[in-house]
Write a protein that holds these residues in place. Structure first.
Motif, PDB file in Angstrom:
ATOM      1  N   GLU A 135      36.844  43.648  39.539  1.00  0.00           N
ATOM      2  CA  GLU A 135      36.386  45.424  39.920  1.00  0.00           C
ATOM      3  C   GLU A 135      38.151  46.526  40.154  1.00  0.00           C
ATOM      4  N   ALA A 136      38.707  45.099  41.447  1.00  0.00           N
ATOM      5  CA  ALA A 136      38.917  46.154  41.946  1.00  0.00           C
ATOM      6  C   ALA A 136      40.259  46.132  41.335  1.00  0.00           C
ATOM      7  N   TYR A 137      41.352  44.734  40.389  1.00  0.00           N
ATOM      8  CA  TYR A 137      41.834  44.930  39.558  1.00  0.00           C
ATOM      9  C   TYR A 137      41.774  45.754  38.301  1.00  0.00           C
ATOM     10  N   GLU A 138      40.438  45.551  38.003  1.00  0.00           N
ATOM     11  CA  GLU A 138      41.040  46.732  37.086  1.00  0.00           C
ATOM     12  C   GLU A 138      41.132  48.036  36.870  1.00  0.00           C
ATOM     13  N   LYS A 139      40.293  48.643  38.181  1.00  0.00           N
ATOM     14  CA  LYS A 139      40.490  49.743  38.602  1.00  0.00           C
ATOM     15  C   LYS A 139      42.578  50.221  39.963  1.00  0.00           C
ATOM     16  N   LYS A 140      42.945  48.716  39.765  1.00  0.00           N
ATOM     17  CA  LYS A 140      44.032  49.120  39.877  1.00  0.00           C
ATOM     18  C   LYS A 140      44.779  49.474  41.700  1.00  0.00           C
ATOM     19  N   ASP A 141      43.173  48.451  42.401  1.00  0.00           N
ATOM     20  CA  ASP A 141      43.320  48.754  44.129  1.00  0.00           C
ATOM     21  C   ASP A 141      43.702  48.288  44.818  1.00  0.00           C
ATOM     22  N   LEU A 142      44.949  48.652  44.485  1.00  0.00           N
ATOM     23  CA  LEU A 142      45.939  47.724  45.615  1.00  0.00           C
ATOM     24  C   LEU A 142      45.478  47.354  47.495  1.00  0.00           C
ATOM     25  N   LYS A 143      44.894  48.067  47.324  1.00  0.00           N
ATOM     26  CA  LYS A 143      43.736  48.771  49.036  1.00  0.00           C
ATOM     27  C   LYS A 143      43.073  47.411  48.944  1.00  0.00           C
ATOM     28  N   ALA A 144      42.151  48.108  47.859  1.00  0.00           N
ATOM     29  CA  ALA A 144      40.931  46.650  47.985  1.00  0.00           C
ATOM     30  C   ALA A 144      41.497  45.242  47.582  1.00  0.00           C
TER      31      ALA A 144
END
Length: 234
Positions: A135-144
Motif C-alpha cells: 500500500e505504501a509503495y503504491e502511494k509512493k509514500d516514502l515516509k511510511a
C-alpha cells in the motif's frame, strides 16, 4: 565460559519475549486496522445516506429554515462564485529510486513467499506486513516505507539496538496501537448515536414514519421563523 552461557541464555530469553511481543503487536495492529475500516465504512455510509435519502426528502425544508435563520441573524448569503484562495503547493517531491530501494529491502524481509512453511499467526503476520508495504509503495509514500523499515529493524534486530531496547520499543508500539484502537471504538460509538445513522439502519417503513414526523416539525419551525421575520420587519 559460564558467563558466555549466561549471556546466550539471556539473549535467547529476550528473543522469545520479542517474538511474543511481535505477535501481540500484530494482533493489536490488525484489530486497529479492522476498527478503522469499520469506522470509515460507517462514516461513508452515513454521508451517502444523507445525500441520497435525507436531503432528497428534507433538503427543501432545511434550505428554507437556514435562509430564514440567516435573515433573522442578518447574515447575507455567501457568494459561491467567489474564487477560492489558492493553497500553496507544499507537497514534497519523492525520489522514486529511494521508494523502490526501500520497497525491495522490505520485500526481502517480509514477503510471505519466503515463509511458506509458516502457519497460524506468523503466516498472517507476514501477509499483513506485506500488505502495508504494498500500500505504501503504491502511494509512493516514502515516509511510511521508512517507518516500516525502522519497524523491521526493531522486530528482527537488523540494527545496532540492544534486545532490551527492541523489546521496550515494541511494547511502546503496543501501547500506542491499543490507545488508537480505543479512540476509534469511541468514534464508532459516537457514530452509532448519530441521528442520521439511527435513521439509516431503520426498516424502510419505520424510516418513512420518522421522515414524515421530521417534515411536520420542519413545517412548524418554518411557520414560526416566518412569523418572527414579519414581526421584525425582515
Amino acid at each position: 565460559m559460564e558467563k558466555s552461557k549466561a549471556l546466550i541464555s539471556k539473549e535467547k530469553e529476550y528473543n522469545e519475549k520479542i517474538r511474543e511481543a511481535r505477535k501481540t503487536l500484530f494482533l493489536k495492529e490488525r484489530e486497529l486496522f479492522e476498527t478503522v475500516a469499520e469506522y470509515i465504512s460507517m462514516e461513508a455510509g452515513i454521508k451517502k445516506f444523507y445525500k441520497s435519502y435525507y436531503l432528497k426528502e428534507l433538503g427543501v425544508y432545511i434550505k428554507i429554515i437556514e435562509d430564514l435563520k440567516n435573515r433573522l441573524l442578518g447574515i447575507k448569503e455567501s457568494d459561491e462564485n467567489l474564487p477560492a484562495d489558492k493553497e500553496d503547493d507544499v507537497s514534497e517531491k519523492v525520489d522514486i529510486n529511494d521508494v523502490k530501494r526501500i520497497y525491495r529491502k522490505l520485500a526481502k524481509i517480509y514477503h510471505p513467499d519466503n515463509f511458506s512453511y509458516l502457519e497460524g499467526w506468523e503466516k498472517e503476520f507476514y501477509e499483513f506486513r506485506m500488505g502495508e508495504i504494498n500500500e505504501a509503495y503504491e502511494k509512493k509514500d516514502l515516509k511510511a516505507l521508512l517507518r516500516l523499515l525502522k519497524k523491521a529493524e526493531i522486530e528482527f534486530g537488523l540494527g545496532s539496538e540492544s534486545a532490551v531496547f527492541r523489546l521496550r520499543y515494541i511494547m511502546d508500539d503496543i501501547f500506542i496501537v491499543s490507545k488508537m484502537t480505543d479512540i476509534y471504538k469511541e468514534k464508532k460509538k459516537e457514530l452509532e448515536l448519530n441521528e442520521i445513522y439511527k435513521l439509516m439502519i431503520k426498516k424502510p417503513e419505520e424510516r418513512d414514519v420518522i421522515i414524515n414526523q421530521i417534515k411536520e416539525r420542519f413545517i412548524s419551525d418554518i411557520k414560526i421563523y416566518k412569523e418572527l421575520c414579519l414581526k421584525l420587519g425582515f
